[in-house]
Scaffold this motif. Structure first.
Motif, mmCIF file in Angstrom:
data_model
loop_
_atom_site.group_PDB
_atom_site.id
_atom_site.type_symbol
_atom_site.label_atom_id
_atom_site.label_comp_id
_atom_site.label_asym_id
_atom_site.label_seq_id
_atom_site.Cartn_x
_atom_site.Cartn_y
_atom_site.Cartn_z
ATOM 1 N N ASN A 226 0.829 -1.206 0.000
ATOM 2 C CA ASN A 226 0.000 0.000 0.000
ATOM 3 C C ASN A 226 0.864 1.257 0.000
ATOM 4 N N TYR A 227 0.212 2.391 -0.300
ATOM 5 C CA TYR A 227 0.877 3.680 -0.153
ATOM 6 C C TYR A 227 -0.149 4.793 -0.070
ATOM 7 N N ARG A 228 -0.319 5.323 1.122
ATOM 8 C CA ARG A 228 -1.173 6.492 1.380
ATOM 9 C C ARG A 228 -2.569 6.362 0.763
ATOM 10 N N ASP A 229 -3.075 5.144 0.714
ATOM 11 C CA ASP A 229 -4.398 4.840 0.159
ATOM 12 C C ASP A 229 -4.517 5.215 -1.319
ATOM 13 N N LEU A 230 -3.396 5.273 -2.013
ATOM 14 C CA LEU A 230 -3.393 5.580 -3.437
ATOM 15 C C LEU A 230 -3.351 4.319 -4.303
ATOM 16 N N GLU A 231 -3.131 3.179 -3.668
ATOM 17 C CA GLU A 231 -3.017 1.928 -4.419
ATOM 18 C C GLU A 231 -4.376 1.510 -4.978
ATOM 19 N N PRO A 232 -4.390 0.779 -6.092
ATOM 20 C CA PRO A 232 -5.664 0.319 -6.666
ATOM 21 C C PRO A 232 -6.319 -0.741 -5.779
ATOM 22 N N ASP A 233 -7.578 -0.986 -6.030
ATOM 23 C CA ASP A 233 -8.359 -1.869 -5.163
ATOM 24 C C ASP A 233 -7.820 -3.294 -5.106
ATOM 25 N N ASP A 234 -7.183 -3.759 -6.175
ATOM 26 C CA ASP A 234 -6.750 -5.154 -6.188
ATOM 27 C C ASP A 234 -5.381 -5.382 -5.556
ATOM 28 N N SER A 235 -4.723 -4.333 -5.069
ATOM 29 C CA SER A 235 -3.377 -4.488 -4.506
ATOM 30 C C SER A 235 -3.357 -5.422 -3.297
ATOM 31 N N GLN A 236 -4.313 -5.255 -2.392
ATOM 32 C CA GLN A 236 -4.330 -6.104 -1.202
ATOM 33 C C GLN A 236 -4.615 -7.556 -1.572
ATOM 34 N N THR A 237 -5.518 -7.761 -2.514
ATOM 35 C CA THR A 237 -5.810 -9.125 -2.961
ATOM 36 C C THR A 237 -4.575 -9.787 -3.553
ATOM 37 N N LEU A 238 -3.843 -9.043 -4.381
ATOM 38 C CA LEU A 238 -2.614 -9.572 -4.963
ATOM 39 C C LEU A 238 -1.585 -9.870 -3.878
ATOM 40 N N ALA A 239 -1.469 -8.975 -2.906
ATOM 41 C CA ALA A 239 -0.513 -9.195 -1.815
ATOM 42 C C ALA A 239 -0.817 -10.480 -1.061
ATOM 43 N N HIS A 240 -2.087 -10.765 -0.853
ATOM 44 C CA HIS A 240 -2.450 -11.999 -0.154
ATOM 45 C C HIS A 240 -2.197 -13.232 -1.033
ATOM 46 N N ARG A 241 -2.337 -13.086 -2.327
ATOM 47 C CA ARG A 241 -1.963 -14.183 -3.225
ATOM 48 C C ARG A 241 -0.460 -14.455 -3.129
ATOM 49 N N PHE A 242 0.323 -13.380 -3.150
ATOM 50 C CA PHE A 242 1.772 -13.540 -3.030
ATOM 51 C C PHE A 242 2.142 -14.158 -1.675
ATOM 52 N N ALA A 243 1.434 -13.745 -0.642
ATOM 53 C CA ALA A 243 1.702 -14.276 0.694
ATOM 54 C C ALA A 243 1.388 -15.772 0.757
ATOM 55 N N TYR A 244 0.288 -16.153 0.174
ATOM 56 C CA TYR A 244 -0.090 -17.574 0.167
ATOM 57 C C TYR A 244 0.942 -18.399 -0.592
#
Length: 306
Positions: A226-244
């Motif tokens: 993330n960055y100052r709430d400027l990231e697109p909506d799918d960033s967190q979903t992608l991060a969790h995919r990478f984490a998994y």
């Protein structure tokens, strides 16, 4: 061309007791010789004049970017990224490779742009210390508080932290850091993008308009998305995919500015990630390379699937 490796005869990208710029260059030459589909481009030069190389693999319309060794003592990220490029290239031509079932389709859909060593001068300094090649030897020793041990040095040869160099609330980061002169880390320079290494990375990014960007650092087994709430909506979903895929943790980071990932998100409003590879202390020991690669490569492969 007698040094060319043959497919299936073992990996070109290996790590010994250290990994210097000359090791990168030697392995790049071997990779170019072995994999005709791999292009190696020069995107700029370091303060000391070393070419900064970018590897281009694939012909797909979607451009993805990965970089490594922005921080000098995180040099193990260079062979991590280079090994990944090697495995993708091998998998696209050899049926028995790790990603053979996927690689060809990846490379039809994606063009991967990888910069394995953003900070070559710093990488060498952190491992070799001050040498006769350093015209600013006295300054480097002064900035390092008189110590000849540069193993914790993160900055470039000017004492500028390249991950504090990008125009994303640069002034706020400078104030928060409180570092106003060259140092082993955390000095962002006199203004954004004063350093040729940071400029080369920014110009490549602007020119190619990447859909996705990942910057490899060490350590902590964390993914900053993330960055100052400027990231697109799918960033967190992608991060969790990478984490998994990797076993790392997706972390929402605050109070951090002026990094490459921060600027990429702010400038383009596209998904950008900082990957903190491995766990322990910087620099990570070379003996950990294969274990860390096993984790990071799964994450990078997931990025190719996005």
């Amino acid at each position: 061309m007698g040094f060319c490796s043959q497919h299936g005869k073992g990996r070109i990208v290996q790590v010994g007791g250290q990994y210097l710029y000359r090791d990168l260059i030697q392995q790049l030459k071997q990779l170019q010789c072995t994999y005709s589909q791999l292009d190696v481009l020069e995107i700029g030069r370091s303060v000391m004049g070393k070419p900064i190389h970018c590897l281009r693999l694939g012909t797909g319309p979607r451009a993805i970017h990965m970089n490594a060794s922005v921080h000098a003592n995180e040099w193990i990220t260079s062979p991590l990224l280079l090994r990944f490029v090697e495995e993708i290239a091998a998998s696209s031509v050899v049926a028995s490779e790790r990603w053979s079932r996927e690689a060809s389709s990846w490379l039809k859909e994606v063009t991967l742009w990888a910069v394995p060593m953003v900070n070559p001068d710093g990488v060498n300094l952190s491992q070799e210390g001050v040498t006769s090649a350093h015209v600013n030897a006295d300054e480097l020793l002064s900035w390092n508080k008189g110590s000849t041990d540069f193993s914790r040095w993160k900055a470039n040869i000017h004492g500028v932290d390249l991950n504090d160099q990008f125009p994303a609330y640069w002034e706020e980061e400078r104030t928060r850091r409180g570092i106003i002169m060259p140092a082993p880390q955390d000095y962002g320079g006199t203004a954004p993008l004063t350093e040729p290494e940071a400029t080369a990375l920014a110009e490549l990014t602007r020119w190619e308009s990447f859909e996705l960007a990942l910057s490899l650092h060490t350590q902590g087994k964390e993914i900053y998305w993330n960055y100052r709430d400027l990231e697109p909506d799918d960033s967190q979903t992608l991060a969790h995919r990478f984490a998994y895929a990797s076993g790392y943790r997706a972390v929402k980071l605050t109070a951090s500015d002026a990094g490459y990932k921060d600027w990429f998100i702010k400038e383009f409003r596209r998904p950008g990630f900082t990957i903190e590879a491995g766990e322990g202390v910087n620099p990570l020991p070379p003996a950990e390379f294969e274990n860390v690669y096993a984790e990071v490569s799964e994450l990078l492969a997931e990025a190719m699937r996005t």
